[in-house]
Design an enzyme around this catalytic site. Structure first.
Site, mmCIF file in Angstrom:
data_model
loop_
_atom_site.group_PDB
_atom_site.id
_atom_site.type_symbol
_atom_site.label_atom_id
_atom_site.label_comp_id
_atom_site.label_asym_id
_atom_site.label_seq_id
_atom_site.Cartn_x
_atom_site.Cartn_y
_atom_site.Cartn_z
ATOM 1 N N THR A 1 -26.132 -9.781 14.819
ATOM 2 C CA THR A 1 -24.796 -8.886 14.901
ATOM 3 C C THR A 1 -24.121 -8.760 16.022
ATOM 4 O O THR A 1 -22.986 -8.405 15.993
ATOM 5 C CB THR A 1 -25.265 -7.350 14.276
ATOM 6 O OG1 THR A 1 -26.269 -6.955 15.438
ATOM 7 C CG2 THR A 1 -25.788 -7.358 13.098
ATOM 8 N N ASP A 2 -24.509 -8.771 17.221
ATOM 9 C CA ASP A 2 -23.826 -8.648 18.388
ATOM 10 C C ASP A 2 -22.542 -9.374 18.703
ATOM 11 O O ASP A 2 -21.761 -8.687 18.843
ATOM 12 C CB ASP A 2 -24.795 -8.936 19.807
ATOM 13 C CG ASP A 2 -25.434 -7.872 19.922
ATOM 14 O OD1 ASP A 2 -25.621 -7.026 19.272
ATOM 15 O OD2 ASP A 2 -26.117 -7.851 21.261
ATOM 16 N N THR B 1 -31.338 -10.517 14.289
ATOM 17 C CA THR B 1 -32.142 -9.477 13.721
ATOM 18 C C THR B 1 -32.454 -9.832 12.237
ATOM 19 O O THR B 1 -33.555 -9.833 11.956
ATOM 20 C CB THR B 1 -31.718 -8.239 13.893
ATOM 21 O OG1 THR B 1 -31.456 -8.097 15.283
ATOM 22 C CG2 THR B 1 -32.695 -7.026 13.478
ATOM 23 N N LYS C 1 -17.746 -5.039 15.781
ATOM 24 C CA LYS C 1 -19.017 -3.957 15.765
ATOM 25 C C LYS C 1 -18.750 -2.947 16.798
ATOM 26 O O LYS C 1 -18.498 -3.035 17.878
ATOM 27 C CB LYS C 1 -20.226 -4.750 16.491
ATOM 28 C CG LYS C 1 -21.605 -4.048 16.306
ATOM 29 C CD LYS C 1 -22.682 -4.884 17.035
ATOM 30 C CE LYS C 1 -23.854 -4.140 16.811
ATOM 31 N NZ LYS C 1 -25.192 -5.108 17.385
#
Lengths: 634, 439
Positions: free
Chosen positions: B179-180, B103, B258
């Site tokens: 980020t995942d 992202t 996360k």
């Protein structure tokens, strides 16, 4: 001077915004009803300008981002969630809101789109946490009819309401998130309205259709009317936030007069100046004001500020000319300075000496700036950076004055005047909301909606008048005052008399308002509760006006405790019945005499006036008398 | 061009000779619409043409066999114009920014309507001009993939590139990452790049960088600042601490996970404090111990053996799952995500014994995430220990899996695998447990 709007080439377009009374917000499950009393948590954000899909920056976005403010948001967990924080993608478009918008569209003869595409409209002033407002076209085309003339509708859109501005100061702006995401319908007409009166009528016609859906919010802040106003040779100016219908014609007239004056000024400036303005050259004139008596300048200097000056050649006299109340080039220059640099204000030589600035100071200022009699000088006292930015805005606005009327977004004020807020946004600020797939609107669904369209307000008036035996005029007044909805709700939920409710909602409230009572504080929930208590017999009809007056002036939300604090609800109906029994027993020998019964009623009224409804007393007495005489006969 | 259009729409558009971005008139039995032809959204129904109206709004127009498309005029195609970044200041530290996708390095693609990795690292610099006041930036695109598509080969590629940068004159390295799985990549780099001489900072964003409210800009500013100047030379992750755009946490790569799908405060250090907290006014170091910038003990230790598995236990899970997977995937090691203090059902004990006998390593972490496993407290825990399960203290399950892959690549013997897995190598386990909300 009366204006001939037709000759001036006036064109007005309306954008009528109205909050929808849905259970949930447009893109999340938060409620649309809220109060602001709750505990708030706050967080801070910054927004950055983003390039549009055409690779361009939007002028309105650049305006905000040049200021790059810290944005403080306050949120109440009851009325906002991570979607409002822009930390969760939007949920699906609220179907209830779509249905209301489509219903309104069908009532206006608009054509619903085959597929709704939600867009992001860039707004970086902080009023949307995302930096954009989600909006979508639901229908195009259609019309409203005003005095036999059709005003075409361009689009009907559905969008999310913005966060409420709490306060703004230099560098920081604060918003409350409760309102963010409440569904708004926007009906935009073509710019074909030719007079202020027609604008008012068209706005009312649209408002009436929206209300016919029965699903719009009512009351302060639920309606916002934006006007696009232009005249021949003028510019398209967007005036935002006209809250009341009655103000629309004043705003149009003011704006026309403002544009006419600006056109006149530009002609005269062109003749005086010949060419354009010299390059921007702000001059530090602090040394001329070291002993000044001007409080504004003194305060600014004490805070470490400077006095900066700008020469506007050939502007003398034009800045303070005021052909119509509030219309002045000086007001425009000041508004630019305030909007772009958030200074408190400007001084200019057209209004000096004054404000504590002496004629000696003006003379030395003119001399130092090399200003002749035909020239004007503008002053700003502030921290140097802000003073220079303010003068830059003044310079840019002064340059526009040579060209005529600038395209801009203005805000309506309560007195019908308007004030500059920012440049007009371009089409560059719209791009697709990719988190939400397109929503198809099927023929079957539209057919079904068509089969159950609500009645128009005219039909409603007819029906209510017939159903409740009220005069058409009284019903129309309920409609025009936007009270017909609560009228119906009260009749549906209480056994109060239609005539009492209708006259209370019209005459009584009007007369209270005339007596200086702030009836705006009587929310619909309060009104409903008042009539509930009235029909329960908790207080009598005679006290209705007093109860409403107290509820309004004290701004109460709990009518029951108000009524008991007024000593009205102290009467226990059982106690009344016991007392009536006693009375009847004592006077049992006279009960056959009608005059005696009347006398008993008189006694009761003396005891209970204002505390128990007369009709109720009469009913209790009649029952008891009937029971007694019946028993005597049997 | 197909613009995502198929069937009837595609035929009507191509008969009109129109391309995406052209101004067209669409005439259907319901009416006429004039606008610019837009790309079809992937999830939309096939018989709608998307038009951008003059006011900027898009709508979908349904077409039938008797509908027509007329091309009115050609239009310039949408494009992203990067603003020229200011010239580098030679007096500033040098930071290398590697883009891998995700992202933070993505934009809305107006041709597909989706968010996709399209922005180069240098586009980011033009979008965040203040970076040029912090460091001289050299930017490169190493790969462009969503983080869920990452695998140990990608970790290896990333590690290799960072290794060569660490040996060059840069003062720090920033990796823009989806980020995942950023936590896994951070752990992987932590084991490969041991005692790095300079900070290696992974950075991502939860909301795409083309939105005015994106967290990308501030995360990136903090990441570049830390890479340029921080005294901490470790592999870490830079993300928002809370909901505000003010404090950015720098998390140790082996301790970060996360914990939220969408919030900007999604990343948390588990079982320890973040290494440091960054604000515009400076860096506040939180860690008691950290590896300092400029040491000469750097070791590059590449390699991952993918024959490892992370298995989350649930009530009623059959031990057969483990047996089948062991067989099919030729596993050399398993990390269990057990319940509570580190348990799986006692029905697993025979299978676990057999795995141990075959030299397959089995380590235990907890699905509680917070706290450490302790298999001495209950009978079942002691039985599991006797069956050969190795408790992995307070290591995150994800980190334990990455570590196991890395350990398997350098240890043949079971005992050596076990020893390395149970030893704190780069701060991935150990430390004192603190009460919540204190310190």
């Amino acid at each position: 001077m009366v204006l001939d709007y037709e000759r001036l080439g006036l064109k007005v377009g309306l954008e009528i915004h109205r909050q929808l009374n849905t259970a949930r917000k447009l893109f999340c499950p938060c409620p649309t009803e809220y109060d602001e009393s709750g505990e708030k948590i706050s967080f801070t954000r910054f927004l950055r300008e983003a390039q549009s899909e055409l690779g361009e920056l939007d002028p309105a976005a650049v305006f905000e981002s040049r200021k790059r403010k810290k944005i403080v948001y306050r949120m109440d967990r009851r009325s906002a969630c991570l979607v409002e924080l822009d930390e969760e993608p939007p949920h699906t478009l609220n179907g209830e809101a779509v249905e209301i918008a489509l219903t309104a569209a069908l009532l206006m003869g608009s054509t619903p789109v085959d597929e709704i595409h939600v867009m992001r409209k860039i707004v970086v002033d902080g009023s949307n946490t995302a930096g954009f407002q989600r909006t979508c076209v639901v229908a195009t085309g259609g019309r409203v009819v005003v005095d036999g003339e059709a005003i075409p509708i361009q689009t009907i859109t559905l969008e999310e309401d913005a966060a409420r501005l709490v306060e703004s100061s230099r560098g920081v702006v604060e918003y409350d998130l409760s309102r963010l995401g409440i569904p708004l319908i926007e009906v935009a007409t073509a710019p074909v309205i030719k007079s202020p009166e027609q604008a008012v009528k068209a706005a009312k016609a649209i408002g009436d259709i929206l209300r016919a859906t029965g699903k719009v919010k009512r009351g302060l802040g639920t309606v916002r009317q934006d006007l696009n106003i232009s005249i021949r040779d003028g510019a398209l100016v967007e005036v935002k936030g006209v809250q009341e219908l009655e103000l629309i014609d004043d705003v149009v007239e003011y704006e026309v007069r403002r544009q006419l004056h600006l056109l006149d000024v530009s002609k005269r400036l062109a003749a005086r100046l010949g060419g354009g303005l010299p390059a921007f050259n702000p001059v530090d004139v602090t040394h001329l004001f070291t002993d000044t008596k001007s409080k504004v300048i003194r305060r600014s200097l004490d805070a470490g500020g400077r006095v900066m000056a700008l020469l506007l050649p050939a502007f003398a006299g034009l800045i303070s000319e005021e052909p119509f109340k509030g219309v002045r080039l000086g007001a425009e220059l000041a508004a630019y300075a305030k909007a772009w640099a958030e200074v408190e204000g400007i001084f200019h030589t057209d209004e000096l000496p004054g404000y504590g600035i002496t004629s000696e100071e003006v003379a030395s200022l003119r001399k130092y700036m090399g200003a002749g009699d035909a020239d004007a000088v503008v002053l700003v006292a502030d921290l140097e950076h802000y003073a220079v930015e303010a003068l830059r805005a003044v310079y840019e606005r002064a340059a526009e004055a040579l060209r005529g009327v600038p395209n801009e977004t203005r805000a309506a004020r309560q007195d019908g005047s308007t004030v500059y807020i920012r440049p007009r946004p371009g089409a560059a600020r719209m791009y697709p909301e990719t988190d939400i797939p397109p929503i198809p609107i099927t023929e079957n669904y539209l057919e079904e909606l068509k089969s159950r369209l609500p009645e128009t307000l005219d039909r409603l008036a007819e029906r209510l008048s017939r159903q409740y035996g009220l005069s058409r005029q009284l019903v129309q007044e309920l409609i025009d005052r936007e009270r017909v909805e609560i009228f119906m709700e009260i009749l549906g939920k209480t056994s109060a008399s239609p005539t009492v409710v209708a006259t209370t909602l019209t005459e009584t409230l009007t007369s209270l308002a005339r007596d200086g009572v702030d009836v705006g504080r009587l929310g619909e929930r309060v009104l409903l509760e008042v009539f509930q208590l009235l029909s329960e017999g908790v207080f009598s009809k005679e006290m209705l006006r007093d109860v409403l007056a107290r509820a309004a002036s004290e701004g109460v939300s709990d009518v029951r405790s108000l009524v008991s604090s007024m000593g009205l609800a102290a009467v226990d109906l059982e106690e009344v019945r016991r007392y009536v029994d006693e009375l009847v027993e004592r006077n049992r020998s006279f009960l056959g005499d009608e005059r005696a019964v009347k006398r008993l009623m008189g006694d009761l009224m003396k005891r209970y006036r204002g505390r128990v409804d007369g009709r109720l007393l009469h009913q209790i007495l009649s029952e008891r008398v009937a029971a007694r005489t019946g028993a005597a006969q049997g | 061009m197909d613009g995502g259009y198929t069937g009837l729409c595609r035929r009507l558009i191509s008969e009109a000779g129109a391309s995406i971005g052209d101004e067209v008139l669409v005439v259907t039995r319901k009416g006429e619409y004039r606008g610019f032809l837009m790309m079809r959204y992937e999830l939309g129904a096939a018989d709608h043409i998307v038009l951008k109206l003059a006011n900027g709004y898009n709508i979908g127009v349904k077409v039938w066999d008797d509908s027509r498309v007329v091309k009115l005029s050609e239009s310039r195609p949408p494009s992203f114009r990067a603003v020229e970044p200011p010239p580098p200041d030679p007096g500033l530290p040098h930071v290398a920014v590697i883009s891998t996708g995700g992202t933070i390095a993505s934009r809305v693609d107006y041709r597909t309507g989706g968010v996709r990795p399209a922005l180069t690292a240098s586009d980011l610099l033009s979008a965040v001009p203040e970076l040029s006041g912090i460091a001289r930036i050299s930017a490169e695109v190493l790969m462009s993939i969503y983080s869920e598509n990452m695998n140990p080969r990608n970790w290896a590629l990333m590690a290799e590139r960072v290794d060569s940068l660490l040996r060059s004159d840069v003062d720090g390295v920033v990796i823009a990452h989806g980020t995942d799985t950023m936590g896994y990549s951070a752990a992987a780099l932590s084991f490969v790049l041991q005692q790095p001489p300079k900070p290696v900072v992974l950075v991502g964003s939860q909301r795409s960088s083309d939105r005015p409210s994106s967290d990308a800009a501030l995360n990136l500013v903090a990441a570049v600042d830390i890479a340029a100047k921080a005294p901490i030379a470790e592999v870490g992750v830079c993300m928002h601490l809370g909901h505000s755009d003010d404090v950015i946490a720098f998390h140790r790569g082996v301790r970060v996970v996360k914990l939220h799908t969408s919030s900007r405060s999604a990343f948390k250090s588990v079982n320890c404090e973040p290494l440091a907290l960054w604000t515009r006014s400076g860096l506040k170091i939180q860690a008691e111990k950290y590896h300092r910038r400029g040491g000469d003990d750097y070791r590059f230790m590449p390699g991952f053996d993918e024959r490892a598995l992370l298995l989350k236990f649930y009530p009623g899970m059959s031990p057969e799952v483990l047996e089948v997977l062991r067989e099919r995937l030729c596993l050399r090691g398993v990390v269990l995500e057990g319940t509570g203090l580190g348990h799986v059902s006692s029905s697993f004990i025979p299978t676990l014994k057999r795995l141990r006998d075959e030299g397959v390593f089995v380590g235990m972490t907890s699905q509680c995430r917070y706290g450490r496993v302790d298999m001495l407290v209950y009978d079942n825990g002691r039985d599991l220990l006797r069956a050969g399960v190795v408790p992995l203290d307070n290591m995150l399950a994800e980190t334990a899996l990455v570590k196991l892959m890395w350990v398997l690549a350098r240890a043949e013997e079971y005992e050596e695998v076990k020893r390395l897995m149970a030893t704190n190598l780069v701060g991935e386990m150990g430390g004192r447990s603190m009460p919540e909300g204190v310190g």
